[in-house]
Design a protein around this motif. Sequence first.
Motif, PDB file in Angstrom:
ATOM      1  N   LEU A  37      -0.688 -20.933   8.997  1.00  0.00           N
ATOM      2  CA  LEU A  37      -1.012 -21.054   7.577  1.00  0.00           C
ATOM      3  C   LEU A  37      -2.509 -21.276   7.355  1.00  0.00           C
ATOM      4  CD1 LEU A  37       1.901 -23.283   6.238  1.00  0.00           C
ATOM      5  CD2 LEU A  37       1.493 -20.876   5.745  1.00  0.00           C
ATOM      6  N   ALA A  38      -3.103 -22.141   8.146  1.00  0.00           N
ATOM      7  CA  ALA A  38      -4.528 -22.422   7.998  1.00  0.00           C
ATOM      8  C   ALA A  38      -5.374 -21.191   8.332  1.00  0.00           C
ATOM      9  CB  ALA A  38      -4.922 -23.595   8.895  1.00  0.00           C
ATOM     10  N   MET A  39      -5.029 -20.501   9.398  1.00  0.00           N
ATOM     11  CA  MET A  39      -5.796 -19.317   9.782  1.00  0.00           C
ATOM     12  C   MET A  39      -5.641 -18.197   8.748  1.00  0.00           C
ATOM     13  SD  MET A  39      -7.453 -20.285  12.304  1.00  0.00           S
ATOM     14  CE  MET A  39      -8.169 -18.835  13.008  1.00  0.00           C
ATOM     15  N   ALA A  45      -9.928 -16.084   2.687  1.00  0.00           N
ATOM     16  CA  ALA A  45     -11.165 -16.542   2.060  1.00  0.00           C
ATOM     17  C   ALA A  45     -12.383 -15.830   2.647  1.00  0.00           C
ATOM     18  CB  ALA A  45     -11.307 -18.055   2.223  1.00  0.00           C
ATOM     19  N   THR A  46     -12.355 -15.556   3.938  1.00  0.00           N
ATOM     20  CA  THR A  46     -13.469 -14.833   4.569  1.00  0.00           C
ATOM     21  C   THR A  46     -13.582 -13.419   4.010  1.00  0.00           C
ATOM     22  OG1 THR A  46     -13.224 -16.120   6.588  1.00  0.00           O
ATOM     23  CG2 THR A  46     -14.404 -14.034   6.772  1.00  0.00           C
ATOM     24  N   VAL A 117     -13.482 -23.792   1.592  1.00  0.00           N
ATOM     25  CA  VAL A 117     -12.041 -23.540   1.555  1.00  0.00           C
ATOM     26  C   VAL A 117     -11.299 -24.805   1.980  1.00  0.00           C
ATOM     27  CG1 VAL A 117     -10.192 -22.087   2.456  1.00  0.00           C
ATOM     28  CG2 VAL A 117     -12.479 -21.149   2.169  1.00  0.00           C
ATOM     29  N   PRO A 118     -10.430 -25.326   1.118  1.00  0.00           N
ATOM     30  CA  PRO A 118      -9.652 -26.508   1.515  1.00  0.00           C
ATOM     31  C   PRO A 118      -8.551 -26.121   2.500  1.00  0.00           C
ATOM     32  CG  PRO A 118      -9.012 -25.802  -0.672  1.00  0.00           C
ATOM     33  CD  PRO A 118     -10.163 -24.930  -0.256  1.00  0.00           C
ATOM     34  N   SER A 133     -12.049 -29.463   4.552  1.00  0.00           N
ATOM     35  CA  SER A 133     -12.403 -28.143   4.049  1.00  0.00           C
ATOM     36  C   SER A 133     -13.346 -27.469   5.040  1.00  0.00           C
ATOM     37  CB  SER A 133     -13.053 -28.245   2.670  1.00  0.00           C
ATOM     38  OG  SER A 133     -14.219 -29.012   2.749  1.00  0.00           O
ATOM     39  N   VAL A 134     -13.367 -26.151   4.936  1.00  0.00           N
ATOM     40  CA  VAL A 134     -14.171 -25.350   5.866  1.00  0.00           C
ATOM     41  C   VAL A 134     -15.150 -24.503   5.053  1.00  0.00           C
ATOM     42  CG1 VAL A 134     -14.099 -23.554   7.627  1.00  0.00           C
ATOM     43  CG2 VAL A 134     -12.281 -25.248   7.511  1.00  0.00           C
TER      44      VAL A 134
END
Length: 149
Positions: A37-39, A45-46, A117-118, A133-134
Motif C-alpha cells: 500500500l505504501a509503495m 505520487a511520483t 506524501v503522507p 510523510s515522504v
Amino acid sequence: MPRSRRWTELAADEGSVSIEFLTVGMLLTIPLVYLVLAMAQLQAATLATEGAARQAARMVATADSHGEGLAAADAAIAVALADLGLEPTAVDVACGPTPSDCTTRGGTVQVAVEVTVPLPLVPPVLDLDVGLSVPITAQAAQPVSELRP
C-alpha cells in the motif's frame, strides 16, 4: 518391531503445524500488505509529480507572456496533483538565459515541483510530523522555440 518412544512423542503434536503456519503467515502478511500500500501510494505520487512538472514546463514555454505562463503552470500543477489530493509544498520555475522572462526565444524553462506524501493508514491523531510523510521532488526542462512569434 515396536515403535520407539521418540516417535510416540512426535505423534502427540498433531494439528499444531496448521496453527503455527497461520500465526506466522499472518505476522508476515500484515507488514507485506502495508508495504504494498505504501509503495503504491508513493509511486502514484511520483508519477503525478513528474507529470505536473513536465506539463508546467510546457505551459510556460508555450505561453504568450511570462505572467500567463506562470498562471497556466500553476493550473497545470493543481490539476495534476488534484487526483491524489496533494498540494505542492514547493514549486520553483527557473528560466534561462534570461531569468526574468521565460518566453525568450531559444531559452530553457526548468520547473521543480516538491510534494509531501503522507504514509497510508497513519492516523492524524498522533500529531507527529517526523517520519510520517515522504518528500518527492520532480524536475522538468523544456526548451522555448526559436521560431515562436
